[in-house]
Design an enzyme around this catalytic site. Sequence first.
Site, PDB file in Angstrom:
ATOM      1  CG  ASN A 196     -10.988   8.313 -12.026  1.00  0.00           C
ATOM      2  OD1 ASN A 196     -10.966   7.772 -13.131  1.00  0.00           O
ATOM      3  ND2 ASN A 196     -10.277   7.863 -10.995  1.00  0.00           N
ATOM      4  CE  LYS A 243     -12.188   5.331  -9.347  1.00  0.00           C
ATOM      5  NZ  LYS A 243     -12.125   4.809  -7.993  1.00  0.00           N
ATOM      6  CG  HIS A 250      -6.522   6.588  -8.967  1.00  0.00           C
ATOM      7  ND1 HIS A 250      -6.860   5.400  -8.351  1.00  0.00           N
ATOM      8  CD2 HIS A 250      -7.545   7.438  -8.752  1.00  0.00           C
ATOM      9  CE1 HIS A 250      -8.058   5.556  -7.790  1.00  0.00           C
ATOM     10  NE2 HIS A 250      -8.493   6.775  -8.018  1.00  0.00           N
ATOM     11  CD  GLU A 305      -9.288   2.626  -8.251  1.00  0.00           C
ATOM     12  OE1 GLU A 305      -9.439   2.969  -9.444  1.00  0.00           O
ATOM     13  OE2 GLU A 305     -10.148   2.842  -7.374  1.00  0.00           O
ATOM     14  CD  GLU A 355      -8.672  10.099  -5.328  1.00  0.00           C
ATOM     15  OE1 GLU A 355      -9.856  10.325  -5.590  1.00  0.00           O
ATOM     16  OE2 GLU A 355      -7.973   9.293  -5.959  1.00  0.00           O
ATOM     17  N   GLY A 382     -14.260   4.424  -3.139  1.00  0.00           N
ATOM     18  CA  GLY A 382     -15.230   3.407  -3.545  1.00  0.00           C
ATOM     19  C   GLY A 382     -15.861   2.645  -2.395  1.00  0.00           C
ATOM     20  CB  SER A 426     -16.867   7.785  -0.538  1.00  0.00           C
ATOM     21  OG  SER A 426     -16.412   6.450  -0.741  1.00  0.00           O
TER      22      SER A 426
HETATM   23  P1  PGA Z   1     -14.924   7.164  -5.505  1.00  0.00           P
HETATM   24  O1  PGA Z   1     -13.518   7.220  -6.292  1.00  0.00           O
HETATM   25  O2  PGA Z   1     -15.523   8.548  -5.618  1.00  0.00           O
HETATM   26  O3  PGA Z   1     -15.732   6.134  -6.242  1.00  0.00           O
HETATM   27  O4  PGA Z   1     -14.622   6.808  -4.105  1.00  0.00           O
HETATM   28  C1  PGA Z   1     -12.686   8.335  -6.183  1.00  0.00           C
HETATM   29  C2  PGA Z   1     -11.420   8.102  -6.997  1.00  0.00           C
HETATM   30  O5  PGA Z   1     -10.906   6.982  -6.988  1.00  0.00           O
HETATM   31  O6  PGA Z   1     -10.904   9.032  -7.640  1.00  0.00           O
END
Ligand code: PGA
Length: 251
Positions: free
Chosen positions: A10, A12, A95, A97, A165, A171, A211
């Site tokens: 992803n 983003k 997601h 976010e 998640e 992140g 992560s």
């Molecule tokens: P990350 O993001 O691997 O940077 O923690 C995962 C995601 O949001 O899908």
Amino acid sequence: MKRRPLIAGNWKMNGLLRQLTELQMIAEAAGEIGEGRDLLICPPATILSASRGILGQKVAIGGQDCHAAPSGAHTGDLSAEMLADVGARYVIVGHSERRADHDEDDAAVRAKAEAAWRAGLVAIVCIGESEAQREAGETLDVLGAQVAGSVPDGATGANLVLAYEPVWAIGTGRTAAVEDIADAHGFLRRTLVERLGEERGAAVRILYGGSVKPGNAAELLAIDDVDGALVGGASLKADDFIAICRATPVG
Ligand code: PGA
């Protein structure tokens, strides 16, 4: 039941045309790392077409979100049909976010998943608890409610991927403990089987995200009922994405 692992990147809001060399490297490794695994990159919509051209058939492309409607007066939005039109096979919906930044609730996520199916895409429905919810011991209740609200009826192993998640792990460089991930994925499997029946519930892939890095991928991806990963930051670097794929057990 055997499920073919899916490693999904992803990107983003990252990625310019000049960074497509990373995809080139992934495409070159795809014959090897795609053996027994499904590979997917979800770049920003602006480079979906160019990504499709570079990645070829061995690595699928997907969107990061879609509108619930097929077309219409929705400035700035993209429909699932538009994603399919440029060669996407998957779309991420719900997601954390998007849930946080755009106030998307479970009903909105469910409508987007239905839109994905209407356009012939696989919906990757994201769920996960916040840190406060985990600390309050509410994790499994939250996940159960999110599955009930966000996953439409008619889900199968062919049209749905669930991505667990934990919001606090995205992140941040922190990952959930192995036993907590095992608990969550086991609970999600039971929930899917109850909801969809034995066969369909067993066929849906459940990804872990938050992560995931080359250094922790082997441990995380070996957990029961972890059928792949949704990778954010580490998917931006071809070397890291390739290392995560290699660390993912097949069959
Ligand atoms: P990350 O993001 O691997 O940077 O923690 C995962 C995601 O949001 O899908």
